[in-house]
Motif scaffolding. Structure first.
Motif, PDB file in Angstrom:
ATOM      1  N   UNK A  22     -28.009  14.449 -25.268  1.00  0.00           N
ATOM      2  CA  UNK A  22     -26.927  13.470 -25.186  1.00  0.00           C
ATOM      3  C   UNK A  22     -26.209  13.219 -26.511  1.00  0.00           C
ATOM      4  N   UNK A  23     -26.895  13.300 -27.637  1.00  0.00           N
ATOM      5  CA  UNK A  23     -26.274  12.894 -28.906  1.00  0.00           C
ATOM      6  C   UNK A  23     -25.224  13.877 -29.395  1.00  0.00           C
ATOM      7  N   UNK A  24     -25.348  15.150 -29.010  1.00  0.00           N
ATOM      8  CA  UNK A  24     -24.454  16.155 -29.574  1.00  0.00           C
ATOM      9  C   UNK A  24     -23.228  16.410 -28.706  1.00  0.00           C
ATOM     10  N   UNK A  25     -23.200  15.797 -27.532  1.00  0.00           N
ATOM     11  CA  UNK A  25     -22.114  16.135 -26.600  1.00  0.00           C
ATOM     12  C   UNK A  25     -20.797  15.485 -27.016  1.00  0.00           C
ATOM     13  N   UNK A  75     -19.690   8.657 -21.178  1.00  0.00           N
ATOM     14  CA  UNK A  75     -20.385   8.279 -19.940  1.00  0.00           C
ATOM     15  C   UNK A  75     -19.437   7.415 -19.108  1.00  0.00           C
ATOM     16  N   UNK A  76     -18.777   8.031 -18.146  1.00  0.00           N
ATOM     17  CA  UNK A  76     -17.753   7.299 -17.390  1.00  0.00           C
ATOM     18  C   UNK A  76     -18.346   6.417 -16.295  1.00  0.00           C
ATOM     19  N   UNK A  77     -19.510   6.789 -15.822  1.00  0.00           N
ATOM     20  CA  UNK A  77     -20.139   6.014 -14.740  1.00  0.00           C
ATOM     21  C   UNK A  77     -21.650   6.114 -14.868  1.00  0.00           C
ATOM     22  N   UNK A  78     -22.327   5.204 -14.178  1.00  0.00           N
ATOM     23  CA  UNK A  78     -23.799   5.221 -14.136  1.00  0.00           C
ATOM     24  C   UNK A  78     -24.226   5.036 -12.694  1.00  0.00           C
ATOM     25  N   UNK A 132     -10.900   4.077 -21.122  1.00  0.00           N
ATOM     26  CA  UNK A 132     -11.322   3.122 -22.160  1.00  0.00           C
ATOM     27  C   UNK A 132     -12.541   2.337 -21.674  1.00  0.00           C
ATOM     28  N   UNK A 133     -13.507   2.075 -22.583  1.00  0.00           N
ATOM     29  CA  UNK A 133     -14.702   1.327 -22.164  1.00  0.00           C
ATOM     30  C   UNK A 133     -14.343   0.019 -21.467  1.00  0.00           C
ATOM     31  N   UNK A 134     -14.992  -0.251 -20.373  1.00  0.00           N
ATOM     32  CA  UNK A 134     -14.792  -1.483 -19.605  1.00  0.00           C
ATOM     33  C   UNK A 134     -15.775  -2.530 -20.130  1.00  0.00           C
ATOM     34  N   UNK A 172     -21.773   3.127 -22.271  1.00  0.00           N
ATOM     35  CA  UNK A 172     -20.889   4.027 -23.043  1.00  0.00           C
ATOM     36  C   UNK A 172     -21.519   4.282 -24.413  1.00  0.00           C
ATOM     37  N   UNK A 173     -21.241   5.450 -24.957  1.00  0.00           N
ATOM     38  CA  UNK A 173     -21.803   5.839 -26.254  1.00  0.00           C
ATOM     39  C   UNK A 173     -20.722   5.786 -27.317  1.00  0.00           C
ATOM     40  N   UNK A 174     -21.102   5.430 -28.555  1.00  0.00           N
ATOM     41  CA  UNK A 174     -20.101   5.438 -29.623  1.00  0.00           C
ATOM     42  C   UNK A 174     -19.805   6.877 -30.051  1.00  0.00           C
ATOM     43  N   UNK A 175     -18.577   7.153 -30.364  1.00  0.00           N
ATOM     44  CA  UNK A 175     -18.184   8.426 -30.975  1.00  0.00           C
ATOM     45  C   UNK A 175     -18.656   9.668 -30.221  1.00  0.00           C
TER      46      UNK A 175
END
Ligand SMILES: O=C(O)CCC(=O)C(=O)O
Ligand SMILES: [Fe+2]
Length: 327
Positions: A324-327, A245-248, A289-291, A237-240
């Motif tokens: 990825x950073x701007x999404x 990223x819900x799954x990998x 919510x992050x697991x 998961x990414x901060x802010x």
């Protein structure tokens, strides 16, 4: 120089005369020069030195392909399949691929061979369901054995091999690139330009395995770990970010190396990589919510080389061009 106007364009770029180069390419492209049309398309896809214009790039590629430019034809097939600059059109991509194959293009023939071995329908979607096996009681980590064939794994690794670069982060104090503190492997990102129909069909398969839409996936990333390299304990998961990223989905591209297991310490789970196996895991709970238990690591490789492909999957469609950073 007169016989090779694109050589002159290269020389202009090398000497920093960018405006001269773009003007020359524009003039040659307007006169129907295949190489110039192809160059213009690449610049419009990359967004420099010309502004990004995906639809215009498609048009230029079409014209370059009509001039018999083989590389332009292959890029056009790639973008038709993955929907860059126009809606994805798998049947059109397959028609173009068949034509390139019939014209004797060896790469088209190779791609056609890989696609013929896949169980896919006329839209490139998998026709045979693959068995998803839970690896944890809460089913948040799952495995699909043999999700990819050995030939598909090799193709992915080869597609990224010239892109592999060490992982770095920018040191906020010095502004310099320093080694990534968590991941020490090399990585290469298969952007839409590299997402040929074989990789597209694999990304569609990954979407089916993870019960997501293909548009939710970030560009497939290839990781290569040499002895001693690792991906230390982390969460995907990414901060802010709004579009989390819900799954990998991880796909092991080879095996036979020492070490390099994927571990989920909160689940007491250690996974031994096997070429073609896919690991799917949720990074968030049903509320988004992050697991905490999704933390995982790629253990250090002890001997040999580990190759892996990762697809980080967002909550909603993700524009791979904005990064990825701007999404
Ligand atoms: O190399 C591994 O086994 C883990 C890779 C990983 O954590 C990732 O790609 O996010
Ligand atoms: Fe990860």
């Amino acid at each position: 120089m007169q016989n090779d106007p694109m050589g002159a364009v290269d020389a202009m770029l090398r000497s920093g005369r960018v405006a001269d180069a773009t003007a020359t390419v524009a003039r040659l492209a307007a006169a129907g020069h295949g190489g110039a049309l192809f160059q213009q398309a690449l610049w419009q896809l990359q967004g420099h030195p010309l502004p990004r214009d995906l639809a215009a790039a498609r048009l230029a590629l079409r014209q370059a392909a009509d001039c018999g430019h083989g590389e332009a034809r292959l890029v056009e097939i790639t973008l038709a399949a993955n929907g860059t600059g126009a809606a994805a059109d798998w049947p059109a991509a397959m028609r173009l691929l068949a034509a390139a194959n019939a014209a004797g293009d060896p790469h088209a023939r190779y791609l056609h061979g890989l696609l013929s071995a896949m169980a896919i329908d006329g839209d490139g979607h998998p026709t045979t369901p693959l068995l998803v096996e839970p690896l944890t009681d809460d089913r948040s980590v799952r495995r699909v054995r043999g999700a990819l064939s050995v030939a598909e794994c090799t193709h992915i690794a080869n597609a990224a091999s010239d892109l592999l670069a060490p992982a770095v982060v920018v040191d906020p104090r010095t502004g310099r690139h320093v080694p990534h503190p968590i991941r020490t492997s090399d990585a290469g990102v298969l952007s839409p330009l590299r997402e040929d129909p074989v990789i597209r069909a694999i990304n569609v398969r990954i979407a089916a395995l993870s019960d997501t839409q293909v548009a939710q996936g970030e560009a497939l990333t290839v990781l290569r770990y040499r002895p001693g390299q690792q991906f230390r304990l982390h969460a995907d998961v990414l901060p802010q970010v709004r579009n989390q990223r819900v799954a990998t989905v991880l796909v092991y591209l080879n095996d036979g190396f020492g070490g390099g297991e994927t571990t989920f310490p909160d689940h007491g789970l250690t996974i031994r990589p096997k070429a073609g196996d896919a690991i799917i895991f949720d990074n968030v709970d049903a509320q988004g919510r992050p697991l905490a238990t999704a933390r995982h690591a790629g253990e250090p490789v002890r001997s040999g080389v580990k190759w892996l492909a990762t697809r980080w999957i967002r909550a909603r469609p993700f524009d791979v061009w904005t990064g990825p950073e701007t999404a």
